[in-house]
Design a protein around this motif. Sequence first.
Motif, short mmCIF file in Angstrom:
data_model
loop_
_atom_site.label_atom_id
_atom_site.label_comp_id
_atom_site.label_asym_id
_atom_site.label_seq_id
_atom_site.Cartn_x
_atom_site.Cartn_y
_atom_site.Cartn_z
N LEU A 244 3.27 9.70 11.00
CA LEU A 244 2.72 8.62 9.90
C LEU A 244 2.66 7.44 10.42
O LEU A 244 2.14 6.39 9.95
CB LEU A 244 3.69 8.74 8.89
CG LEU A 244 3.69 10.47 8.09
CD1 LEU A 244 4.92 10.28 6.93
CD2 LEU A 244 2.44 10.86 7.73
N GLU B 54 0.93 -1.28 -0.11
CA GLU B 54 0.04 0.06 -0.05
C GLU B 54 0.78 1.09 0.01
O GLU B 54 1.77 1.51 0.88
CB GLU B 54 -1.03 0.07 1.27
CG GLU B 54 -1.81 1.01 1.40
CD GLU B 54 -2.57 1.28 2.51
OE1 GLU B 54 -3.49 2.17 2.65
OE2 GLU B 54 -2.74 0.34 3.20
N ILE B 55 0.41 2.26 -0.99
CA ILE B 55 1.30 3.50 -0.92
C ILE B 55 0.30 4.56 -0.93
O ILE B 55 -0.74 4.64 -1.52
CB ILE B 55 1.90 3.74 -2.40
CG1 ILE B 55 2.72 2.45 -3.03
CG2 ILE B 55 2.56 4.95 -2.41
CD1 ILE B 55 3.05 2.56 -4.22
N LYS B 56 0.60 5.46 0.19
CA LYS B 56 -0.25 6.56 0.57
C LYS B 56 0.48 7.90 0.55
O LYS B 56 1.63 7.80 1.06
CB LYS B 56 -0.74 6.23 2.05
CG LYS B 56 -1.93 7.28 2.57
CD LYS B 56 -2.54 7.01 3.77
CE LYS B 56 -3.40 7.83 4.31
NZ LYS B 56 -3.92 7.46 5.51
N GLY B 57 -0.21 8.89 0.06
CA GLY B 57 0.38 10.19 0.05
C GLY B 57 1.62 10.55 -0.89
O GLY B 57 2.22 11.58 -0.74
N THR C 40 3.93 5.54 3.69
CA THR C 40 3.21 6.94 3.75
C THR C 40 4.14 7.96 3.69
O THR C 40 5.17 8.10 4.34
CB THR C 40 2.44 7.08 5.04
OG1 THR C 40 1.62 5.54 5.33
CG2 THR C 40 1.42 8.10 5.10
N GLU D 202 1.42 11.85 -3.79
CA GLU D 202 1.04 13.01 -4.26
C GLU D 202 1.80 14.03 -3.67
O GLU D 202 1.82 15.23 -4.08
CB GLU D 202 -0.42 13.34 -4.31
CG GLU D 202 -1.06 13.72 -2.90
CD GLU D 202 -1.34 12.41 -2.22
OE1 GLU D 202 -2.16 12.50 -1.01
OE2 GLU D 202 -1.17 11.42 -2.62
N HIS D 203 2.33 14.00 -2.30
CA HIS D 203 3.20 15.07 -1.63
C HIS D 203 4.28 14.83 -2.04
O HIS D 203 4.99 16.06 -1.88
CB HIS D 203 2.95 14.50 -0.11
CG HIS D 203 1.87 14.70 0.51
ND1 HIS D 203 1.02 15.71 0.16
CD2 HIS D 203 1.21 13.90 1.33
CE1 HIS D 203 -0.24 15.56 1.03
NE2 HIS D 203 -0.05 14.31 1.70
N LYS E 182 3.31 -1.11 4.27
CA LYS E 182 2.72 0.10 3.60
C LYS E 182 3.67 1.27 3.75
O LYS E 182 4.51 1.24 4.68
CB LYS E 182 1.43 0.40 4.86
CG LYS E 182 0.84 1.99 4.59
CD LYS E 182 -0.28 1.93 5.49
CE LYS E 182 -0.82 3.46 5.35
NZ LYS E 182 -1.83 3.59 6.46
N SER F 146 8.33 3.28 -4.98
CA SER F 146 7.02 3.76 -4.46
C SER F 146 6.43 5.01 -5.24
O SER F 146 5.56 5.45 -5.20
CB SER F 146 6.93 4.02 -3.12
OG SER F 146 7.03 2.72 -2.20
N ARG G 45 0.53 -6.80 4.96
CA ARG G 45 0.58 -5.76 4.38
C ARG G 45 1.74 -5.00 4.75
O ARG G 45 2.47 -5.07 5.91
CB ARG G 45 -0.38 -5.03 5.20
CG ARG G 45 -0.52 -3.49 4.52
CD ARG G 45 -1.64 -2.52 5.43
NE ARG G 45 -3.18 -3.44 4.83
CZ ARG G 45 -3.97 -3.15 3.81
NH1 ARG G 45 -3.23 -2.67 2.78
NH2 ARG G 45 -4.70 -3.95 3.84
#
Length: 197
Positions: free
Chosen positions: A190, A21-24, A156, A26-27, A154, A52, A152
């Motif tokens: 995070l 899972e990759i989150k953020g 972030t 866009e930052h 991840k 990522s 999982r």
Amino acid sequence: MLYQLGRSLCRTYFRLFFRWEIKGAEHIPADGPVVICCNHIDNMDPPLLGSSISRKVHFMAKKELFSVPLLGPILPRLGAYPVSRGAGDKGALRKSLELLKEGKVLGIFPEGTRSKNGQLGKGRTGAAFIALRSDSVIVPAAVTGPYRKFQRIKITFGKPIDLTPYRAKGINSETVEEVMEKTMNEIAALLPINPPN
């Protein structure tokens, strides 16, 4: 070319064998110099971080790895450059600043070593100094594991930390410590309160 191939292979690996899972993401700024500061829980962290995001990530790697047959010659093509651990390496510092001056992305693990229990350790100030000396922003990042097959994993990414107000104070030991503390606090925010074992 080799970097793109390696990234594709890593992405395939993490997708097949982990609930990746990759989150953020866009930052991450689309261009310009960036220092990504991430916690460190496993030797797999650099390829996970590098695969990522869409931009090429450059990492410091212990100089001993560059003497390993087969691996050593391809490390520079994968974005790695040598650093002597345990002492201030001026060559690695110069290389870091050169890459940032060229608008590249550095991936740094401020703890300096892997966490044995998943808890975030104290950050060393080198990452903050490098970021302050350049025109880069710092993007905090956090890997939540552990790396167990089909479980999982991840990563972030947090919002970029604008270093302009800190640079206005002057680059000194106090400012560097302040930036490092801010960065580590952002990484901690995070992470889950109780990391999985």
